[in-house]
Design a protein around this motif. Structure first.
Motif, PDB file in Angstrom:
ATOM      1  N   GLY A  57       0.972  -1.137  -0.591  1.00 21.98           N
ATOM      2  CA  GLY A  57      -0.201   0.506   0.197  1.00 21.98           C
ATOM      3  C   GLY A  57       0.648   0.710   0.021  1.00 21.98           C
ATOM      4  N   TRP A  58       2.027   1.165   0.643  1.00 20.04           N
ATOM      5  CA  TRP A  58       2.930   2.338   1.124  1.00 20.04           C
ATOM      6  C   TRP A  58       3.518   2.951  -0.400  1.00 20.04           C
ATOM      7  CZ3 TRP A  58       8.666   2.076  -0.626  1.00 20.04           C
ATOM      8  CH2 TRP A  58       8.654   3.485   0.081  1.00 20.04           C
ATOM      9  N   ALA A 264       1.049   6.379   1.571  1.00 20.17           N
ATOM     10  CA  ALA A 264       2.218   6.332   2.117  1.00 20.17           C
ATOM     11  C   ALA A 264       1.556   6.781   3.414  1.00 20.17           C
ATOM     12  CB  ALA A 264       2.792   7.656   1.343  1.00 20.17           C
ATOM     13  N   ILE A 265       1.082   6.943   4.177  1.00 22.88           N
ATOM     14  CA  ILE A 265       0.997   7.595   4.929  1.00 22.88           C
ATOM     15  C   ILE A 265       0.141   6.503   6.223  1.00 22.88           C
ATOM     16  CG2 ILE A 265       0.630   9.229   7.112  1.00 22.88           C
ATOM     17  CD1 ILE A 265       2.844   9.709   4.945  1.00 22.88           C
ATOM     18  N   ALA A 266      -1.360   6.343   5.460  1.00 23.82           N
ATOM     19  CA  ALA A 266      -2.531   5.314   5.923  1.00 23.82           C
ATOM     20  C   ALA A 266      -1.983   4.172   5.857  1.00 23.82           C
ATOM     21  CB  ALA A 266      -3.661   5.519   5.128  1.00 23.82           C
ATOM     22  N   PHE A 267      -1.310   3.199   5.272  1.00 25.61           N
ATOM     23  CA  PHE A 267      -1.252   1.758   5.646  1.00 25.61           C
ATOM     24  C   PHE A 267      -0.169   1.975   6.680  1.00 25.61           C
ATOM     25  CE2 PHE A 267      -3.538   1.348   1.624  1.00 25.61           C
ATOM     26  CZ  PHE A 267      -3.261  -0.236   1.384  1.00 25.61           C
ATOM     27  N   PRO A 268       1.122   2.170   6.219  1.00 22.83           N
ATOM     28  CA  PRO A 268       1.776   1.174   8.063  1.00 22.83           C
ATOM     29  C   PRO A 268       1.673   2.131   9.445  1.00 22.83           C
ATOM     30  CG  PRO A 268       3.370   3.305   5.975  1.00 22.83           C
ATOM     31  CD  PRO A 268       1.759   3.439   5.720  1.00 22.83           C
ATOM     32  N   ILE A 269       0.371   2.981   9.198  1.00 25.91           N
ATOM     33  CA  ILE A 269      -0.194   3.247  10.142  1.00 25.91           C
ATOM     34  C   ILE A 269      -0.935   2.469  10.645  1.00 25.91           C
ATOM     35  CG2 ILE A 269      -1.102   4.519  12.076  1.00 25.91           C
ATOM     36  CD1 ILE A 269      -0.043   6.816  10.242  1.00 25.91           C
ATOM     37  N   ILE A 270      -1.982   1.934   9.761  1.00 26.25           N
ATOM     38  CA  ILE A 270      -2.684   1.043  10.182  1.00 26.25           C
ATOM     39  C   ILE A 270      -2.771  -0.338  10.129  1.00 26.25           C
ATOM     40  CG2 ILE A 270      -5.490  -0.051   9.302  1.00 26.25           C
ATOM     41  CD1 ILE A 270      -5.789   3.549   8.118  1.00 26.25           C
ATOM     42  N   THR A 271      -1.961  -0.965   9.149  1.00 27.90           N
ATOM     43  CA  THR A 271      -1.459  -2.055   9.275  1.00 27.90           C
ATOM     44  C   THR A 271      -0.396  -2.605  10.493  1.00 27.90           C
ATOM     45  OG1 THR A 271       0.491  -2.093   7.528  1.00 27.90           O
ATOM     46  CG2 THR A 271      -1.713  -2.775   7.161  1.00 27.90           C
TER      47      THR A 271
END
Length: 316
Positions: A57-58, A264-271
């Motif tokens: 995703g990132w 680029a921001i949402a995926f690292p945080i959520i996963t």
């Protein structure tokens, strides 16, 4: 169920069939999770497919993969450094050795017949691609199921199980990481679409429903071909429904996060959350991850990964 209130609240926006592909990708990855859990355990499986989910995703948002618009990042160096730390954390996670598939069952007092039968039923439900022909008893006092070891990959060596499980978990993570790409492609390319990510929740969920139906029919056909009864556990209906509703709300929130923060921001945080929770289940409930060496390795991996996620978030 959770997507209907969204489509009503959005005023019934146009249905974009391409967005259903994202649902198909997600459903395919989700279908693979059961065999992966049997091969390498829930904790390790969640960690691996969650990491690849994050990376895919990132990368889709950062580099504009698959025709998406390349997202603007205010501090690319900090973002890349954070993702690099996450990659190092992934390598450390891979050093954790989980017990064999039935490790959590070995830790249970098998004198408790009700609990034993429940675990056996869950085991067979997870590996629903089984080749065995046994029926798992759900009532205490029933005879012991015959041939219960004939589940997916049960005849493989531990090395084969680990290699196949890790590869399948990586592929599953890629499917999960790409599941938002079709809807985002419609948004970025303005093919009569809106830039409101909530407008694509309903077609995304329709893709999941369609793929689930296809895979269910295929499962029943496969069972019929082998002259076996399809396994259905009525006791799982209510928990599965509740779980699905919880996931649906979370998936809708993920659509919102993608629209506000970008991939680029949402995926690292959520996963980052599922891997941590999965590892805790693997350690304390299923007893898949045991031994102080493994515990210390997990702690080290988290100490590397979490600062990387913070750096990714701050790079926005």
């Amino acid at each position: 169920m959770t997507s209907f209130p969204v489509i009503v609240a959005q005023g019934f926006p146009p249905f974009h069939s391409l967005a259903t592909l994202g649902g198909v990708l997600w459903c395919t990855g989700n279908m693979m999770c059961g065999p992966i859990i049997q091969l390498i355990g829930m904790g390790m499986g969640l960690l691996i497919w969650g990491s690849f989910n994050m990376l895919m995703g990132w990368a889709s948002g950062t580099f504009g993969l698959f025709g998406l618009d390349k997202e603007e990042i205010s501090n690319p160096a900090l973002n890349y450094a954070g993702v690099s730390l996450a990659l190092v954390g992934l390598y450390v996670f891979l050093q954790v050795k989980s017990n064999e598939v039935h490790g959590y069952m070995k830790s249970v007092d098998l004198v408790d017949t009700d609990l034993t039968n429940s675990l056996l039923a869950e085991q067979k439900a997870i590996g629903s691609f089984v080749l065995g022909d046994s029926q798992v008893p759900l009532v205490a006092g029933d005879t012991e199921p015959a041939d219960q070891g004939h589940t997916f990959g049960s005849e493989w060596s531990p090395v084969q199980r680990r290699v196949v499980g890790l590869c399948a978990a990586a592929i599953t993570g890629v499917f999960f990481g790409c599941s938002f790409n079709p809807a985002q492609w419609v948004i970025d390319n303005r093919r009569d679409g809106s830039d409101n990510s909530l407008n694509y929740v309903f077609p995304h969920f329709c893709g999941i429903l369609l793929a689930s139906w296809v895979y269910t029919v295929a499962y029943f056909a496969l069972k019929r071909r082998h002259n076996q009864e399809p396994y259905v556990n009525p006791a799982s209906f209510l928990p599965a429904t509740i779980s699905g509703l919880m996931w649906g709300v979370a998936e809708i929130a993920w659509f919102v996060a993608n629209g506000k923060l970008g991939f680029a921001i949402a995926f690292p945080i959520i996963t980052s959350g599922p891997g941590f929770i999965g590892s805790m289940y693997g350690i304390f409930l299923f007893k898949e991850i045991v031994g102080m060496k493994n515990i210390y390795t997990l702690i080290l991996a988290f100490m590397i990964t979490f600062p990387g996620l913070i750096m990714v978030a701050l790079s926005h």
